[in-house]
Design a protein around this motif. Structure first.
Motif, PDB file in Angstrom:
ATOM      1  N   GLU A   1       1.350  36.955  31.384  1.00 31.74           N
ATOM      2  CA  GLU A   1       1.014  35.531  31.288  1.00 31.74           C
ATOM      3  C   GLU A   1      -0.474  35.315  31.538  1.00 31.74           C
ATOM      4  OE1 GLU A   1       3.821  33.797  33.977  1.00 31.74           O
ATOM      5  OE2 GLU A   1       5.539  34.326  32.701  1.00 31.74           O
TER       6      GLU A   1
ATOM      7  N   ARG B   1       3.303  34.159  26.296  1.00 31.09           N
ATOM      8  CA  ARG B   1       4.267  33.078  26.505  1.00 31.09           C
ATOM      9  C   ARG B   1       5.674  33.579  26.164  1.00 31.09           C
ATOM     10  NH1 ARG B   1       2.110  32.551  21.524  1.00 31.09           N
ATOM     11  NH2 ARG B   1       3.502  31.958  19.805  1.00 31.09           N
TER      12      ARG B   1
ATOM     13  N   TYR C   1       9.033  33.641  24.573  1.00 38.53           N
ATOM     14  CA  TYR C   1       9.538  32.930  23.395  1.00 38.53           C
ATOM     15  C   TYR C   1      10.938  33.369  22.969  1.00 38.53           C
ATOM     16  CZ  TYR C   1       8.877  36.528  19.724  1.00 38.53           C
ATOM     17  OH  TYR C   1       8.976  37.640  18.919  1.00 38.53           O
TER      18      TYR C   1
ATOM     19  N   TYR D   1       7.824  38.314  25.096  1.00 39.10           N
ATOM     20  CA  TYR D   1       6.629  37.471  25.154  1.00 39.10           C
ATOM     21  C   TYR D   1       5.859  37.589  23.841  1.00 39.10           C
ATOM     22  CZ  TYR D   1       6.812  36.470  30.183  1.00 39.10           C
ATOM     23  OH  TYR D   1       7.164  36.008  31.427  1.00 39.10           O
TER      24      TYR D   1
END
Length: 393
Positions: free
Chosen positions: A376, A381, A383, A191
């Motif tokens: 979150e 996010r 990735y 993330y």
């Protein structure tokens, strides 16, 4: 080191295994190891997202001083086509894994190869045969070299550079593994989170409700080993039920503490207490990959000066949450969520003060819904995605 001859050994003189036009050569000498370690330079020379690893660190991975080899055996091979290195692989058996899971599972790692089905078949087949010959019924990987080090094959997120101690790969790697009979066993997520993101209202409510029970403090350099012992005691408890978990040994903890002490800033590592008992932690490091990107894997003659200046003077804009854990007794509870929020939140100001704009939190098991929800909720996010593959032998 067990089963891989150390780098000061006599040169390899035995015959190589052959697969058509390929020769599969065991890594047995210093020269063999150099060839093995330098192979990625030819495979990724036109990939702008690849970051050359520090060769010194790569060599130390295979040093007899690596405490991983107190409980594991390993063998490495390089594939040569017309004398040119075109592939490599390692095979490992970890006695701690076998003692814990009793599943006759061995491992492979250090996987790199040209886009050629014969090359993948040859190197993977060699690792499979080595594991099979030692009684293993299944092979799993990639692990470089264990689950507590770099692991997983990149399957999504090729367009961005990897953070420190996270891998990079070509998109065809996963395809070739599938052609060789490997299937997905587990995905690991990375993330990205903007350090300027505000806490959500739900997060603020949880923190308010639990503020009287939780206290946090930074890791203390003057008591570094003591604090590292606390961190790994929490880690080994917090992660004990996770898929594939292997506890850090005492020698591994000491070894990692020595390495971390050179990089860690005490403001970027924090321990949380519940009613006076250490219950959660976070260890965050500047993203070393950002600092070594243009060093071509070498610290000499001037690379170490550039590295020190970038770490201490210029500072880095990215970091990675290397380790994080909440004791098992609090997982799945409001207090557990609050502990995770607190160690992240209380470290955030130090992160901003150090000029970091973005953090990577990795790796996270794809089915760890609880921690994924917390990340979150903090603005994280997904990735990058890394995959562990397996195959029955």
């Amino acid at each position: 080191m067990k089963d891989v001859t150390p780098a000061d050994a006599t040169p390899h003189t035995g015959p190589a295994d052959t697969h058509g036009s390929l020769r599969i050569v065991k890594v047995e000498s210093r020269s063999d190891l150099n060839t093995f370690l330098k192979l990625p330079w030819s495979l990724y020379r036109d990939d702008p997202q690849w970051i050359p690893p520090l060769l010194h660190e790569q060599r130390m991975l295979f040093s007899p001083k690596n405490p991983y080899f107190d409980h594991a055996t390993c063998r490495c091979w390089t594939a040569l086509r017309n004398g040119r290195p075109v592939g490599r692989i390692s095979a490992q058996i970890d006695s701690l894994h076998l003692d814990r899971y009793q599943d006759a599972t061995g491992f492979f790692g250090m996987l790199e190869a040209e886009d050629n089905s014969d090359t993948f078949q040859a190197i993977l087949g060699t690792a499979e045969d080595w594991n099979r010959g030692r009684g293993m019924k299944r092979i799993r990987g990639p692990f470089n070299l264990s689950i507590n080090q770099e692991c997983g094959l990149l399957v999504d997120g090729f367009e961005t550079k990897p953070a420190m101690m996270m891998g990079h790969a070509r998109p065809y790697y996963a395809i070739r593994l599938g052609q060789c009979g490997y299937v997905k066993e587990k995905d690991l997520l990375a993330y990205a989170i903007d350090t300027g993101v505000e806490f959500s209202n739900a997060m603020k409510v949880i923190l308010k409700r639990t503020k009287n029970r939780i206290e946090t403090r930074t890791v203390r350099k003057k008591n570094f080993q003591q604090d590292i012992d606390i961190v790994f005691d929490i880690f080994n408890d917090a992660w004990s039920d996770n898929w594939g978990f292997i506890p850090f040994t005492r020698n591994e903890i000491t070894h990692m503490a020595n390495d971390l002490k050179l990089l860690i800033n005490e403001q970027l590592a924090r321990i949380a207490y519940v009613d006076g008992q250490p219950s959660a932690f976070v260890v965050l490091l500047p993203n070393l990959n950002e600092a070594i990107e243009d060093l071509d894997g070498r610290l000499l003659p001037l690379g170490w000066l550039k590295l020190l200046w970038r770490l201490k003077v210029r500072r880095l804009r990215t970091g990675r949450v290397l380790l994080m854990g909440v004791r098992k007794a609090y997982q799945g509870t409001t207090l557990g969520a609050a502990l995770a929020y607190r160690v992240i939140g209380d470290t955030r100001q130090a992160v901003v003060d150090h000029g970091m704009k973005e953090l990577e939190l990795s790796w996270i098991l794809e089915d760890n819904i609880g921690i994924r929800s917390i990340i979150e909720d903090c603005g994280g996010r997904e990735y990058k995605r890394y995959r562990i593959f397996s195959k029955q032998l």
